[in-house]
Design a protein around this motif. Sequence first.
Motif, PDB file in Angstrom:
ATOM      1  N   GLN A   3       0.817  -1.210   0.000  1.00 10.43           N
ATOM      2  CA  GLN A   3       0.000   0.000   0.000  1.00 10.43           C
ATOM      3  C   GLN A   3       0.851   1.261   0.000  1.00 10.43           C
ATOM      4  O   GLN A   3       0.436   2.309  -0.482  1.00 10.43           O
ATOM      5  CB  GLN A   3      -0.940  -0.034   1.211  1.00 10.43           C
ATOM      6  CG  GLN A   3      -1.973   1.039   1.240  1.00 10.43           C
ATOM      7  CD  GLN A   3      -3.064   0.874   0.200  1.00 10.43           C
ATOM      8  OE1 GLN A   3      -3.287  -0.205  -0.319  1.00 10.43           O
ATOM      9  NE2 GLN A   3      -3.730   1.951  -0.126  1.00 10.43           N
ATOM     10  N   GLU A   7       0.020   4.991  -1.499  1.00 10.62           N
ATOM     11  CA  GLU A   7      -0.097   6.115  -0.569  1.00 10.62           C
ATOM     12  C   GLU A   7       0.913   7.206  -0.891  1.00 10.62           C
ATOM     13  O   GLU A   7       0.587   8.393  -0.834  1.00 10.62           O
ATOM     14  CB  GLU A   7       0.101   5.632   0.866  1.00 10.62           C
ATOM     15  CG  GLU A   7      -1.039   4.782   1.379  1.00 10.62           C
ATOM     16  CD  GLU A   7      -0.746   4.130   2.720  1.00 10.62           C
ATOM     17  OE1 GLU A   7       0.424   4.146   3.183  1.00 10.62           O
ATOM     18  OE2 GLU A   7      -1.686   3.585   3.316  1.00 10.62           O
ATOM     19  N   SER A  11      -0.011  10.963  -2.221  1.00 10.35           N
ATOM     20  CA  SER A  11       0.429  12.114  -1.437  1.00 10.35           C
ATOM     21  C   SER A  11       1.252  13.098  -2.250  1.00 10.35           C
ATOM     22  O   SER A  11       1.684  14.127  -1.731  1.00 10.35           O
ATOM     23  CB  SER A  11       1.263  11.648  -0.241  1.00 10.35           C
ATOM     24  OG  SER A  11       0.486  10.844   0.614  1.00 10.35           O
TER      25      SER A  11
END
Length: 88
Positions: A3, A7, A11
């Motif tokens: 993940q 992520e 971001s």
Amino acid sequence: MTQRYLESMASGCLVLGQAPPELVSLMGFNPVVEIDWSDPVQQVLDILDSPSRWQPAVDRALSRLQEVGDWSVRVRAALERIHIIGLL
């Protein structure tokens, strides 16, 4: 693929490392800047010295992630696969 790749891209980070094959398959391209093992410190310094040079790569990864990595897209793909193999 973990993940953390998704992520990080979500971001707005430039990911430096080695892309797992699953990530390349999901994205349709390699969104990770491969490490230059001959001089990784200089590579990071070069990236930090000119962030605008890398912004298009960040933008491309984020845009593609929004197309294929969103949960609504991933759940729909999972349900389609479940239907194809006859579990639902």
